[in-house]
Design an enzyme around this catalytic site. Structure first.
Site, PDB file in Angstrom:
ATOM      1  N   PHE A 112      -5.658   6.238  -4.817  1.00 28.25           N
ATOM      2  CA  PHE A 112      -7.067   6.191  -5.270  1.00 28.25           C
ATOM      3  C   PHE A 112      -7.662   4.786  -5.202  1.00 28.25           C
ATOM      4  CE2 PHE A 112      -8.045   4.218  -9.382  1.00 28.25           C
ATOM      5  CZ  PHE A 112      -6.802   3.781  -9.777  1.00 28.25           C
ATOM      6  N   LYS A 113      -6.818   3.767  -5.085  1.00 28.22           N
ATOM      7  CA  LYS A 113      -7.366   2.411  -5.034  1.00 28.22           C
ATOM      8  C   LYS A 113      -8.274   2.199  -3.830  1.00 28.22           C
ATOM      9  CE  LYS A 113      -4.065   0.307  -8.104  1.00 28.22           C
ATOM     10  NZ  LYS A 113      -3.218   1.487  -8.409  1.00 28.22           N
ATOM     11  N   ASP A 114      -8.100   3.019  -2.792  1.00 28.97           N
ATOM     12  CA  ASP A 114      -9.026   2.937  -1.654  1.00 28.97           C
ATOM     13  C   ASP A 114     -10.473   3.210  -2.070  1.00 28.97           C
ATOM     14  OD1 ASP A 114      -7.002   2.479   0.264  1.00 28.97           O
ATOM     15  OD2 ASP A 114      -6.664   4.629   0.529  1.00 28.97           O
ATOM     16  N   MET A 117     -11.600  -0.188  -3.307  1.00 30.32           N
ATOM     17  CA  MET A 117     -11.287  -1.329  -2.444  1.00 30.32           C
ATOM     18  C   MET A 117     -12.067  -1.269  -1.134  1.00 30.32           C
ATOM     19  SD  MET A 117      -9.144  -3.745  -3.376  1.00 30.32           S
ATOM     20  CE  MET A 117      -7.484  -3.428  -3.947  1.00 30.32           C
TER      21      MET A 117
END
Ligand SMILES: *Cc1c(COP(=O)(O)O)cnc(C)c1O
Length: 469
Positions: A112-114, A117
Site C-alpha cells: 500500500f505504500k505505493d 509514494m
C-alpha cells in the site's frame, strides 16, 4: 492552509515548504491548522468521481500553493489504471457478510505504500523543478518502504535515491524488485550488517548538517505529511464503494505499525467522513493495541521488538502516533512536547489513562492483536471458505476486524500487501506458493544493480559524493 508543529513551535508553513522537510524544527510533526470540513452536498458530489479526481478534490483542500490545474494533472498522472492495475485504483471486494477488503496493494511494488509514494515522486519532481533544486534521498529499508520509494522516484528529474538495506536479509523477491531497477538515479547499497546498522548510517549522515546541506540530503519517511494526506483519499474511496448513501456508516480495520495508515483514517473521520470505528490491528509488536486498551504508550527496546511474519509492522515505536495524541490532547502543543520529548526520553512510556476513553469514544478507535498462529489460521480459513488468498499483514487486519464487528456496520479491511511478497508464510499456512501477478514472473533472474559495502558512515558519504555528479 497553514501547517503547525505538534510540539507548539510558533512558525506556520505552507504545503510546499513542508513537502521536502522531515520533522518540524522543534522535533514535532506537521499537521494542518484545522481539518477542512466536508458537508453532505460535497460528499454527494464526490461519490461519483474517478479516483484521480477525488484525490484532486481532497488534496486541494490541503494544498493551496500549487495551481489547481497543475495539481489535477499530477493526480491524473499518478493514479492511472496502468500503474495501479484497475480503473477503480482501490477496488473493494466482499469477503463475507459485512466484511470487505479494499485493495491498496496493486501498485508497482504490491504494497500500500505505493498509494502515497507514487504521488510523492510526482510532487517532488514538480516542486524541485519549480525551485531549480535537486534532492538526494537517503534511506534505510528492510523491504516495503525502500522499494516503494525507488519505484516512485526512478527516472525522476532532479532526484537521486541512495537506499541502504541489510545485505542478504531481504526476501529474494524483495531483493529482485529493488536490485533489478536499472535507472541511473537509483542506487542500491547492500550494507554488511543488519537493518539497525543501515538506520544508524542514515541517522549519522543526516546529523552531519554541513554534509546534509552541501549534498541536499532528504528522506521519504512515513512522517511526511504529503504521504499521509495522499492516504486520506482511499478512505473516502472505500466508503463510497461500500455504501449506497451518505447516511450510512462504515468501520475500517487497518494493519498498523507506524500509525501512518490509520492516522489518515483519523484525518478522514475528522473531515466528516461517516466512520464508526477505526480499528488498529497489530502483530506481536503491540505498542498500539496496548495503548488503546490501557492508555499507556510504552516504547519497546530492541530486545522486545520481535521479528514476525508480518514484518512491515515490526516497530518499536509508532512514529506517526504523536499526530493523534496532539488531537486527543485538544491540540495542546506544550503537553505533546513534554510527553514525546522529556517524558519518553526519561521513562520510555507515558500514560493517558483518562484520555484513552475519549480515544475510543469520541475518536472511534478500537484495537486488537494478532500472532503468527492467528495469521496462519486466518490465511487458511479465508482461503478455504472464500477462495481468497490474503497476505500476512492483511490477515492481522481480518483477524482483528472480526473481533470488532458491529451489526449493520460494514467493516472494510485495508489490504496492505499481496501474498507473493511473503511467500514463505503462505507456504507454511497452505502448503502451496501464492500466485505471481502478471509481470513478476522470473524477476529473480533479472540482472541486479547493487553495491555491497561495509557498515561505514564515511564510505557511504564518499559513495554519495562520487555519484552526485
Ligand atoms: C508499512 C506497512 C504497514 C504498516 O503501516 P503503518 O502506516 O506503518 O501503520 C502494514 N502493512 C504493510 C504491508 C506495510 O508495508
Amino acid at each position: 492552509m497553514l501547517y503547525l508543529s505538534t510540539r507548539g513551535h510558533p512558525d506556520r508553513k505552507r504545503f510546499c515548504e513542508i513537502l521536502l522537510e522531515g520533522l518540524a524544527p522543534d522535533g514535532g510533526l506537521y499537521l494542518p491548522e484545522r481539518y477542512p470540513q466536508v458537508d453532505a452536498a460535497t460528499l454527494a458530489r464526490w461519490r461519483g468521481l474517478p479516483y484521480a479526481d477525488l484525490a484532486f478534490e481532497i488534496l486541494s483542500l490541503y494544498i493551496d500553493d500549487i495551481p489547481a490545474d497543475d495539481l489535477r494533472a499530477l493526480c491524473r498522472k499518478t493514479y492511472t489504471a496502468k500503474v495501479f492495475g484497475t480503473t477503480e485504483i482501490v477496488p473493494l471486494r466482499k469477503l463475507e457478510d459485512g466484511v470487505y477488503l479494499e485493495a491498496l496493494s496493486n501498485g508497482p511494488t504490491l504494497a500500500f505504500k505505493d498509494m502515497a509514494m507514487q504521488l510523492l515522486g510526482n510532487l517532488f519532481e514538480y516542486e524541485l523543478a519549480r525551485r531549480g533544486e535537486e534532492l538526494n534521498i537517503l534511506g534505510a529499508t528492510s523491504g516495503d518502504t525502500g522499494s516503494a520509494a525507488e519505484y516512485a522516484m526512478k527516472g525522476k528529474k532532479g532526484i537521486r535515491v541512495f537506499m541502504t538495506s541489510p545485505h542478504g536479509r531481504m526476501s529474494p523477491f524483495q531483493q529482485a524488485q529493488m536490485f533489478s531497477l536499472q535507472e541511473p538515479n537509483i542506487h542500491n547499497i547492500a550494507i554488511e550488517g543488519v537493518f539497525d546498522d543501515c538506520q544508524d548510517i542514515v541517522k549519522a549522515v543526516s546529523n552531519d548538517l554541513a554534509f546534509k546541506r552541501q549534498w541536499r540530503i532528504g528522506t521519504v519517511n512515513s512522517i511526511n505529511w504529503a504521504r499521509l494526506v495522499a492516504q486520506v483519499v482511499y478512505y473516502f474511496a472505500g466508503y463510497f464503494q461500500a455504501t449506497q448513501s451518505n447516511e450510512q456508516k462504515v468501520s475500517f480495520a487497518v494493519p498498523s505499525g507506524n500509525f501512518g495508515n490509520i492516522c489518515a483514517g483519523h484525518v478522514a473521520r475528522m473531515m466528516g467522513l461517516p466512520v464508526e470505528r477505526l480499528v488498529a490491528a497489530t502483530n506481536e509488536n503491540d505498542v498500539l493495541d496496548e495503548f488503546f486498551r490501557t492508555g499507556t504508550y510504552r516504547v519497546r527496546g530492541s530486545a522486545d521488538t520481535f521479528e514476525t511474519s508480518s514484518p512491515s509492522m515490526d516497530i518499536s515505536k509508532a512514529s506517526n502516533f504523536e499526530r493523534f495524541v496532539f488531537d486527543l490532547l485538544g491540540r495542546d502543543g506544550e503537553r505533546t512536547r513534554r510527553l514525546f520529548g522529556p517524558e519518553l526520553a526519561a521513562k520510555g512510556q507515558f500514560s493517558l489513562a483518562s484520555e484513552v476513553a475519549e480515544a475510543r469514544g469520541r475518536y472511534g478507535f478500537a484495537s486488537g492483536k494478532s500472532t503468527h498462529d492467528n495469521r496462519l489460521v486466518t490465511i487458511r480459513d479465508t482461503f478455504e471458505r472464500f477462495g481468497t488468498l490474503i497476505d500476512t499483514h492483511t490477515a492481522d487486519g481480518v483477524k482483528v476486524a472480526r473481533e470488532q464487528m458491529q451489526p449493520g456496520v460494514p467493516m472494510i479491511v485495508l489490504e496492505t500487501a499481496l501474498p507473493i511478497k511473503f511467500a514463505s508464510t503462505i507456504v507454511e499456512a497452505l502448503g502451496r506458493e501464492p500466485e505471481r501477478p502478471a509481470g513478476f514472473e522470473g524477476i529473480e533472474q533479472l540482472p541486479k544493480r547493487v553495491q555491497v559495502m561495509p557498515a561505514d558512515v564515511d564510505g557511504i558519504k564518499r559513495y554519495i559524493t562520487q555519484h552526485c555528479a
